[in-house]
Structure formats: structure tokens, C-alpha cells
Design a protein around this motif. Structure first.
Motif, PDB file in Angstrom:
ATOM      1  N   VAL A 344       0.598   8.512  -2.905  1.00 24.37           N
ATOM      2  CA  VAL A 344       1.794   9.394  -2.151  1.00 24.37           C
ATOM      3  C   VAL A 344       1.226  10.011  -1.133  1.00 24.37           C
ATOM      4  N   ARG A 345       0.219  10.643  -0.936  1.00 17.40           N
ATOM      5  CA  ARG A 345      -0.469  11.197   0.276  1.00 17.40           C
ATOM      6  C   ARG A 345      -0.570  10.032   1.256  1.00 17.40           C
ATOM      7  N   LEU A 346      -1.310   8.776   0.847  1.00 24.53           N
ATOM      8  CA  LEU A 346      -1.816   7.964   1.735  1.00 24.53           C
ATOM      9  C   LEU A 346      -0.777   7.192   2.281  1.00 24.53           C
ATOM     10  N   LEU A 347       0.623   7.119   1.641  1.00 22.91           N
ATOM     11  CA  LEU A 347       1.747   6.096   2.210  1.00 22.91           C
ATOM     12  C   LEU A 347       1.934   6.627   3.623  1.00 22.91           C
ATOM     13  N   PRO A 348       2.224   7.828   3.965  1.00 24.45           N
ATOM     14  CA  PRO A 348       2.560   8.064   5.447  1.00 24.45           C
ATOM     15  C   PRO A 348       1.258   7.650   6.380  1.00 24.45           C
ATOM     16  N   LYS A 349       0.341   7.765   6.034  1.00 23.27           N
ATOM     17  CA  LYS A 349      -0.764   7.413   7.051  1.00 23.27           C
ATOM     18  C   LYS A 349      -1.121   5.975   6.890  1.00 23.27           C
ATOM     19  N   VAL A 350      -1.081   5.287   6.023  1.00 17.27           N
ATOM     20  CA  VAL A 350      -1.394   3.898   5.962  1.00 17.27           C
ATOM     21  C   VAL A 350      -0.234   2.965   6.213  1.00 17.27           C
ATOM     22  N   GLY A 351       0.914   3.416   5.632  1.00 11.99           N
ATOM     23  CA  GLY A 351       2.147   2.445   5.913  1.00 11.99           C
ATOM     24  C   GLY A 351       2.322   1.481   4.542  1.00 11.99           C
ATOM     25  N   VAL A 352       3.684   1.058   4.591  1.00 14.93           N
ATOM     26  CA  VAL A 352       3.999   0.303   3.433  1.00 14.93           C
ATOM     27  C   VAL A 352       3.445  -1.323   3.530  1.00 14.93           C
ATOM     28  N   LYS A 353       3.560  -1.586   4.515  1.00 12.75           N
ATOM     29  CA  LYS A 353       2.937  -3.070   4.551  1.00 12.75           C
ATOM     30  C   LYS A 353       1.503  -3.564   4.146  1.00 12.75           C
ATOM     31  N   PRO A 354       0.420  -2.356   4.651  1.00 13.07           N
ATOM     32  CA  PRO A 354      -0.934  -2.482   4.326  1.00 13.07           C
ATOM     33  C   PRO A 354      -1.126  -2.328   2.783  1.00 13.07           C
ATOM     34  N   MET A 355      -0.189  -1.111   2.105  1.00 15.47           N
ATOM     35  CA  MET A 355      -0.426  -0.960   0.876  1.00 15.47           C
ATOM     36  C   MET A 355      -0.030  -2.026  -0.295  1.00 15.47           C
ATOM     37  N   ILE A 356       1.299  -2.604   0.100  1.00 19.06           N
ATOM     38  CA  ILE A 356       1.392  -3.854  -0.564  1.00 19.06           C
ATOM     39  C   ILE A 356       0.582  -4.867  -0.715  1.00 19.06           C
ATOM     40  N   ALA A 357       0.126  -5.240   0.615  1.00 22.38           N
ATOM     41  CA  ALA A 357      -0.550  -6.395   0.684  1.00 22.38           C
ATOM     42  C   ALA A 357      -2.078  -6.208  -0.037  1.00 22.38           C
ATOM     43  N   VAL A 358      -2.809  -5.038   0.151  1.00 23.04           N
ATOM     44  CA  VAL A 358      -3.860  -4.749  -0.469  1.00 23.04           C
ATOM     45  C   VAL A 358      -3.586  -4.395  -1.867  1.00 23.04           C
ATOM     46  N   GLY A 359      -2.551  -4.099  -2.473  1.00 25.57           N
ATOM     47  CA  GLY A 359      -2.427  -3.923  -3.700  1.00 25.57           C
ATOM     48  C   GLY A 359      -2.312  -5.455  -4.561  1.00 25.57           C
ATOM     49  N   GLN A 389      -7.410  -3.673 -12.265  1.00 28.14           N
ATOM     50  CA  GLN A 389      -6.004  -4.336 -12.326  1.00 28.14           C
ATOM     51  C   GLN A 389      -5.134  -2.916 -11.721  1.00 28.14           C
ATOM     52  N   GLY A 390      -5.393  -1.891 -12.573  1.00 29.56           N
ATOM     53  CA  GLY A 390      -4.708  -0.527 -12.323  1.00 29.56           C
ATOM     54  C   GLY A 390      -4.862  -0.199 -10.743  1.00 29.56           C
ATOM     55  N   LEU A 391      -6.148  -0.431 -10.094  1.00 34.61           N
ATOM     56  CA  LEU A 391      -6.302  -0.105  -8.745  1.00 34.61           C
ATOM     57  C   LEU A 391      -5.379  -1.057  -7.850  1.00 34.61           C
ATOM     58  N   GLY A 392      -5.015  -2.161  -8.394  1.00 31.71           N
ATOM     59  CA  GLY A 392      -4.162  -3.109  -7.507  1.00 31.71           C
ATOM     60  C   GLY A 392      -2.765  -2.558  -7.665  1.00 31.71           C
ATOM     61  N   ILE A 393      -2.346  -2.365  -8.892  1.00 30.25           N
ATOM     62  CA  ILE A 393      -1.171  -1.644  -9.414  1.00 30.25           C
ATOM     63  C   ILE A 393      -0.561  -0.440  -8.590  1.00 30.25           C
ATOM     64  N   ALA A 394      -1.475   0.437  -8.453  1.00 29.07           N
ATOM     65  CA  ALA A 394      -1.227   1.754  -7.958  1.00 29.07           C
ATOM     66  C   ALA A 394      -0.802   1.823  -6.487  1.00 29.07           C
ATOM     67  N   PRO A 395      -1.159   0.979  -5.627  1.00 27.37           N
ATOM     68  CA  PRO A 395      -0.513   1.131  -4.328  1.00 27.37           C
ATOM     69  C   PRO A 395       0.677   0.123  -4.168  1.00 27.37           C
ATOM     70  N   ILE A 516       0.669 -14.180  -3.643  1.00 23.51           N
ATOM     71  CA  ILE A 516       1.819 -14.598  -3.092  1.00 23.51           C
ATOM     72  C   ILE A 516       2.394 -13.311  -2.268  1.00 23.51           C
ATOM     73  N   GLY A 517       2.445 -12.458  -2.885  1.00 21.39           N
ATOM     74  CA  GLY A 517       3.008 -10.874  -2.420  1.00 21.39           C
ATOM     75  C   GLY A 517       2.275 -10.690  -1.056  1.00 21.39           C
ATOM     76  N   ALA A 518       1.020 -10.806  -0.905  1.00 23.41           N
ATOM     77  CA  ALA A 518       0.380 -10.153   0.289  1.00 23.41           C
ATOM     78  C   ALA A 518       0.860 -10.672   1.478  1.00 23.41           C
ATOM     79  N   PRO A 519       1.215 -11.850   1.871  1.00 23.21           N
ATOM     80  CA  PRO A 519       1.556 -12.334   3.090  1.00 23.21           C
ATOM     81  C   PRO A 519       2.956 -12.240   3.326  1.00 23.21           C
ATOM     82  N   LEU A 520       3.892 -11.841   2.155  1.00 24.11           N
ATOM     83  CA  LEU A 520       5.339 -11.571   2.186  1.00 24.11           C
ATOM     84  C   LEU A 520       5.433 -10.361   3.141  1.00 24.11           C
ATOM     85  N   VAL A 521       4.728  -9.470   3.125  1.00 22.12           N
ATOM     86  CA  VAL A 521       4.937  -8.068   3.693  1.00 22.12           C
ATOM     87  C   VAL A 521       5.408  -8.273   5.064  1.00 22.12           C
ATOM     88  N   PHE A 522       4.818  -9.352   5.641  1.00 18.71           N
ATOM     89  CA  PHE A 522       4.996  -9.427   7.064  1.00 18.71           C
ATOM     90  C   PHE A 522       6.503  -9.725   7.554  1.00 18.71           C
TER      91      PHE A 522
END
Length: 549
Positions: A344-359, A389-395, A516-522
């Protein structure tokens, strides 16, 4: 008081209801959703006990799951329309009440037929809980606070399937399968009491429903309801029974699949053109919402597919009990619970696209890590893979939820939530069907390859066979009996190896699906958490820091 003063009318001021802390509302509505998801996971573990208790075969007992999933799939897309017809709070409480009462009846059911009927009622009640909860969270919290609210929701979505198997195993081993349903009763009663006292429909939603009633826009879309219900019911039967019935080699599956495709295609055309559809397909024309729903589908596909596969592998191949297999799932849930506030704290600083792609990238790595295991892998590495796996789901869940509602008008929240939960639910159904089918088909392939090498001309095979025969001879068997037992033992080892290799193939494919989900954020549109970039906020809202980077 003078006569002049007394004659002045004093306006009546209605007593305002004290403001309820939105976090209290969030916890209350999450309670019932957690109960529903937990019950689904527990019921899977209890199937062998249900079959034995009701004197039916295991295959017959699987209709206990199918009946629930079918009715659940039917209600999910209709939940937004039902909320408008009955009022959101009233509909939500009705769902909780129906789920609780049907849980009691399931626990008391004297036969399989009645149990299946009560499970249908339970699915009708459970189908409306998650979509309504998500709509309540969206309307209760301002956009800047929604990530934290969705963090709580994501904890329930992920933790319940992890807690379910060990809890279900413990309950059925120590009490009875009937308590799998009885434990819902106190939770349901508590949820009803708290919802009655603390939850209310937002004024905008109430005004919208009243305006729709005045304008006659709440007329029943009979054809739409029939098409949607028929299509998703038949599709759920296909997904749940496909592998058991050998998919399209079965006329039963062919008929249900044909009806599902025809009904859903006609439903899409009808609902797209209908002025007030029961399922607002047109929302998918908004790019962010459509991509977010694909993310929900992919999330359900990979999470529930792996959550079903991991305990099955641990119990059938590693010899874990249901409780121990469930404990392997625990670290993943704990990682999500711990990291949710951090995200929740990282979201405004990092952004939606990087978090979803990294997740999704980390999620894929965790699946490939599972695919590298062997039958000697210990608990520590199994739990570590689940924690990764939980580390990937969290973002994932929080930014995807933000993405879904980024450009939708506020009055569409209710209909949007039913679609997002429908996609997540269908993703879970497809994921479970996928893992079941891949493991079965790849096990057949690997066994055929292994058996081809199990000949007297194969030196290592013959050496193992001789060693096993000698072992049985030393334990009192005749030479002939020892040879028979040795061949049988080797057959079991081949089956075990084939099943394990098939599971590794499945993990590898799930990892590819995650990627498949990582590049779709673009392909998503940029948006802000509030202000002009969000249709929810109106023109007077002040812009906040950009979320999307």
C-alpha cells in the motif's frame, strides 16, 4: 415566547446516523467472504469422508463440489442486478442468511441427493458475497484509501484457500465431515448482526436505484438472466467434470459445452445491445477495466491451479498428511499478510505497471522453482517456494484493483465488481481443470516412456529388479513370489515417477502462464488515484500524486 416567534415554523432536522469507521465496515464484509472461500477449500478435503459417511462412491461425492460451483457461477454475474433490485445491504444480508442456513442443512443432510440440493442453495448464497463486498469497499473508501482496503480483501482471497486444507483435514479427522458445514453457523450469525448494525447503502447507490425504479429501468431482463445462467452453469459442469468424463470423447461434455458456447455468445450479443442489461458487458470496452479483468482471470487461474496441485503432490507423492500439506501453504499466506501494508505504501511511489509486472514475474519464478524439485525435496524448500509465490502475489491484487476502477464512473462500481469476481472465479475454475487434465495426460505420457525402458535388456532396470527380488526372498518369499512382488513394486515406482514428472510439467506451464501478465501492463492507460484522471472523482477533486509511472 412571543406569538410572532411561535408562529415561525421551525424546520425539522433529521438525526444523522453516527459515521461508522470504514475499516470496521471493511472487516465486517470481509468476514463473510472469508467464510465462503474457507468453506469451499475445506469441502474439497472432506470429500472422501462425505462419500464414506453417505455410503456413495467418491465419483458421486464430487457432485457436492460441482453443484456448489455451478450455482455459484450462475449467481456471480447476476449479483449486481440483484443488488439493484433488492438493495445492496438487503441482498448481502440475504446471501449471508442463505449461506448460513444452507450450511446447517448441509451438515444435517441424511442423503447425497439432499446434500447436493442444499449445496446448490449454499452456492446461491455464496455467489453474491464477494462481488457485493468489493462494491462496498469501493464505495466506502476514497480512491486514495482503496489500496489499503483491497489489501484486506486480498488477504481473505489468498489466506482462506491456504487455511482450508489443514483445517478441513483436522476437522474431519477429529470430529466429522458434518462440522465442515456447521462451523459456518456462528460466523454467519455474527456477520448478520454486524452487517445489520454497521453497513448501509451509500446515498448515491440509493438514489440511483430509486431513479431506476421511477423510470421503469428495473424491469426483469428475462432472456438475459436465462442465457447467462444457462451458459455459465453448463460451462462450470464442463470444467468440473471434463477430465472425469474424458472431455470431448464424452457426449455428455459435448452437449454441455455446445449449450454453454451458444448461450454465452447469444448472451453477449443480447446484453451488449440491451439498454439496461443484467450483466453490463459494455464495461469491457474500457481498456483498463478489460485488461484488469484478464489479470483477475490469470490470477485465479495460476493461484487456484497451484493451490490445488501443491497439496495433491505433497499428499500423494511425498506422504504428507492433509494438515502437513496445508502447513506448506501457510508461509505464502503469511508473506502476503505481512507485505500487504508495505505494498500500500509502495504503490504511489513505484506505480501500478512495475508492481504488476514484477509480481507476475516473481510468481512465474516460484512455479519454475517448484518445477526443479525432486522426490527428495524437504519441507523447508517446499515452504520456501510457496513463500516466493506469496512474494509474487503480494504486489498484484492491490494495483489490479486500482486499475479496474481507474476510469469507471462511480455508479458502475456495483456492476463492475460482479464482472471482476466473475473473471476471477472463472479463472480459478479453468486453472483447476487445467492442472487436473495436464497432470493426468502427462502422467500417461511419462509412464509410457518409462515403461518402454523397463525391459530385461535395460541394465539398471534389471539390476533394481534383482535387488528387489533378493529383498523379498530374504523376507521369506519364494523365488516366484519374490519376482511377482518385485515387478509390482517397480510398477508402483514407475507410476510415482510418472505422476511426479507430470506435476513438474504442470508447474512449468503455470509459470509460463504467469509470465503472460508481465508485458500486458504496457497496454494499460495512465491514470491518477484521484482528480481529473479518474472518472470517480468528479471535476472538483484535487489532483493527487500520479500512481501510474
Amino acid at each position: 415566547m412571543s406569538a410572532a416567534t411561535a408562529s415561525i415554523p421551525v424546520p425539522y432536522v433529521a438525526a444523522e446516523r453516527p459515521a461508522i469507521n470504514p475499516w470496521v465496515v471493511a472487516v465486517v464484509v470481509t468476514l463473510a467472504t472469508f467464510m465462503e472461500l474457507l468453506d469451499t477449500a475445506i469441502a474439497n478435503v472432506a470429500l472422501p469422508h462425505i462419500a464414506g459417511g453417505l455410503a456413495v462412491s467418491y465419483d458421486e461425492s464430487t457432485w457436492v463440489l460441482t453443484s456448489y460451483l455451478v450455482s455459484n457461477a450462475v449467481v456471480l454475474p447476476l449479483s449486481a442486478w440483484l443488488s439493484r433490485v433488492f438493495g445492496r445491504k438487503r441482498y448481502y444480508m440475504t446471501c449471508v442468511f442463505l449461506f448460513t442456513v444452507s450450511s446447517l442443512l448441509c451438515g444435517l443432510a441424511p442423503s447425497l441427493g439432499l446434500l447436493i440440493f442444499f449445496r446448490v442453495l449454499q452456492g446461491v448464497g455464496g455467489g453474491g458475497l464477494a462481488p457485493v463486498e468489493q462494491a462496498i469497499l469501493v464505495d466506502t473508501f476514497p480512491p486514495s484509501k482503496r489500496p489499503a482496503a483491497f489489501a484486506l480483501y486480498s488477504m481473505a482471497i489468498v489466506t482462506a484457500p491456504a487455511v482450508g486444507p489443514p483445517l478441513g483435514g483436522w476437522i474431519t479427522d477429529n470430529w466429522s465431515w458434518r462440522w465442515v458445514f456447521f462451523i459456518n453457523i456462528p460466523i454467519g450469525i455474527l456477520s448478520l448482526i454486524l452487517t445489520k448494525r454497521l453497513v448501509s447503502d451509500p446515498p448515491e447507490f440509493t438514489r440511483q436505484v430509486e431513479a431506476a425504479r421511477r423510470d421503469g429501468r428495473l424491469k426483469i431482463d428475462s432472456l438475459g438472466i436465462v442465457l447467462v445462467a444457462l451458459g455459465f452453469a453448463c460451462l462450470e459442469v464442463v470444467l468440473d467434470r471434463g477430465q472425469t468424463e474424458d472431455w470431448f470423447a464424452s457426449n455428455f461434455i459435448l452437449v454441455f459445452f455446445s449449450v454453454a458456447v451458444a448461450a454465452l455468445v447469444i448472451a453477449v450479443i443480447w446484453e451488449w445491445r440491451h439498454p439496461d442489461p443484467v450483466v453490463e458487458i459494455r464495461l469491457l470496452s474500457e481498456r483498463n477495466f478489460a485488461i484488469a479483468n484478464f489479470f483477475y482471470f490469470l490470477f485465479g487461474f495460476t493461484l487456484f491451479g497451484s493451490t490445488v496441485l501443491i497439496p495433491r503432490v505433497l499428499q500423494s507423492l511425498y506422504g504428507y498428511t492433509a494438515t502437513d500439506a496445508g502447513l506448506v501453504l501457510g508461509p505464502g499466506a503469511m508473506v502476503i499478510v505481512v507485505l500487504a501494508p508495505v505494498m500500500v505504501r509502495l504503490l504511489p511511489k513505484v506505480g501500478v505497471k512495475p508492481m504488476i509486472a514484477v509480481g507476475y514475474f516473481i510468481f512465474a519464478l516460484s512455479m519454475w522453482y517448484y518445477a526443479s524439485f525432486d522426490l527428495g525435496t524437504d519441507y523447508k524448500h517446499e515452504a520456501l517456494a510457496r513463500a516466493i509465490q506469496g512474494l509474487g502475489i503480494a504486489p498484484l491484487f492491490i494495483p489490479v484493483s486500482q486499475l479496474a476502477y481507474s476510469f469507471l464512473p462511480k455508479e458502475k462500481n456495483n456492476k463492475a465488481s460482479s464482472l471482476t469476481n466473475l473473471f476471477r472465479n472463472q479463472g480459478a475454475s479453468f486453472g483447476i481443470a487445467f492442472t487436473t487434465t495436464v497432470v493426468a495426460r502427462r502422467a500417461q505420457y511419462h509412464r509410457s516412456v518409462l515403461v518402454a525402458h523397463a525391459t530385461p535388456l535395460n541394465g539398471p532396470y534389471q539390476a533394481v529388479l534383482t535387488k528387489l527380488s533378493g529383498y523379498f526372498v530374504r523376507h521369506g518369499f519364494s523365488a516366484a513370489d519374490a519376482s511377482v512382488h518385485a515387478h509390482a513394486q517397480l510398477g508402483r515406482i514407475l507410476d510415482q515417477q510418472a505422476s511426479f514428472l507430470a506435476s513438474l510439467d504442470c508447474f512449468w506451464l503455470l509459470g509460463c502462464a504467469c509470465l503472460i501478465g508481465a508485458p500486458l501492463v504496457f497496454f494499460t492507460r495512465k491514470f491518477r488515484s484521484a482528480g481529473p484522471g479518474s472518472a470517480h472523482q468528479g471535476r472538483t477533486a484535487k489532483p493527487e500524486r500520479r500512481l501510474e509511472k
